[in-house]
Write an enzyme that holds these catalytic residues in place. Sequence first.
Site, PDB file in Angstrom:
ATOM      1  N   CYS A 140      36.750  47.870  36.955  1.00  0.00           N
ATOM      2  CA  CYS A 140      37.522  48.419  35.828  1.00  0.00           C
ATOM      3  C   CYS A 140      36.955  48.042  34.455  1.00  0.00           C
ATOM      4  O   CYS A 140      36.813  48.891  33.574  1.00  0.00           O
ATOM      5  CB  CYS A 140      38.976  47.984  35.945  1.00  0.00           C
ATOM      6  SG  CYS A 140      39.182  46.264  36.410  1.00  0.00           S
TER       7      CYS A 140
ATOM      8  N   HIS B 246      43.138  46.760  29.807  1.00  0.00           N
ATOM      9  CA  HIS B 246      42.124  45.743  29.508  1.00  0.00           C
ATOM     10  C   HIS B 246      41.575  45.963  28.096  1.00  0.00           C
ATOM     11  O   HIS B 246      41.385  47.108  27.666  1.00  0.00           O
ATOM     12  CB  HIS B 246      40.931  45.877  30.457  1.00  0.00           C
ATOM     13  CG  HIS B 246      41.176  45.422  31.864  1.00  0.00           C
ATOM     14  ND1 HIS B 246      42.343  44.854  32.297  1.00  0.00           N
ATOM     15  CD2 HIS B 246      40.339  45.449  32.946  1.00  0.00           C
ATOM     16  CE1 HIS B 246      42.225  44.557  33.588  1.00  0.00           C
ATOM     17  NE2 HIS B 246      41.027  44.910  34.000  1.00  0.00           N
TER      18      HIS B 246
END
Length: 351
Positions: free
Chosen positions: A131, A247
Amino acid sequence: MYNVAIVGATGAVGEEFLRVLEEYDFPIKKLVPLASARSVGKEVEFRGESLKVKELTCDVFKEEEIDIAFFSAGGSVSAKFAPCAVEAGAVVIDNTSHFRMDPDVPLVVPEVNPDDIALWNKKGIIANPNCSTIQMVISLAPLHREFNIKRVDVATYQAVSGAGKKGMEELFEQMRAIFNFKLDKKVEEREVFQYQIALNVIPHIDKFMDGGWSREELKMVNETNKIMHSKIKVAATCVRVPVLRSHSEAISIYCEKPVNVERAREVLANFQDVKVIDNPEKNEYPMPIIATDTDYVYVGRIRKDLYDDNVLHFFNVADQLRVGAATNAVRIGLKWIEMEGEAFLKGKYGK
Ligand code: A2P
């Protein structure tokens, strides 16, 4: 139209798959949600219908005539069951790290290296990158084209969703305990993270390897260069923060050519699936609460180094469950259909 399986359909990424496949109007004839025996009998919602979760077995792919299998149930599950899906005539799009560095498995971010999908047939598997790597390479690609990047230093601020549903629940329960002034009890009950994650940051994601680097940090080094077909030197510090599902990354790039902030903003803004939010005078910059539940990589705080004309610093944010997982995999699936779908259906069903 395709028969599609989601392996890990009851997980955090699996649930996002259901949403994203629906939103992107994926050409699905039949959707089969798969999970462990524990989940048999549970139901998931797709296109307004309730679908019963089935147990993942080696035979289920053949029984259900699966054409495309999205895997997101952990590396060991992919290692064991992805070959069964391929054997049954499906293409596997795998969200785990298990096959990513296999030279016969393309590792794809469709905005960056879509042509690598053509190599899917070597093993029948296409890997979805880590990710943090996905959102980083989406912002590096246009800058590399413009300034030729030689080195990247990155520090991540990674949401708990990267540790699955249990990670999200652990943060949630600890926060609830804090508001009830009962933190000590909940800290003892922690299962997922090495330390209390609520009101803390933990500079440790995945196992530590040689030289003090974590596996997550080395994924960012190796995967970036496989995706970009480059030899960029990458140094990553991966940190877990008490954010639910987006994130963030503070990135510095060291380039062969002198950098230019205006030009950097322009090439980023023109790149697919990137949004530039960069008005410091108005306090406008990317943050997890902006990125969550969207399919963009947000880039801002773009500035030139104070000492070196060839160095640029910036901040980027993206939804880990979507851009970092389900959406990237669904975009791979759609691109695969565009490039290979017709030949695949003809080969498999003769039509
Ligand atoms: P289950 O809910 O039946 O345990 P997350 O990443 O949010 O923790 O989700 C992991 C997903 O992977 C869940 O859907 C989970 O199913 C599934 N899963 C985990 N282990 C297995 C296994 N051995 N076989 C099949 N599915 C698994």
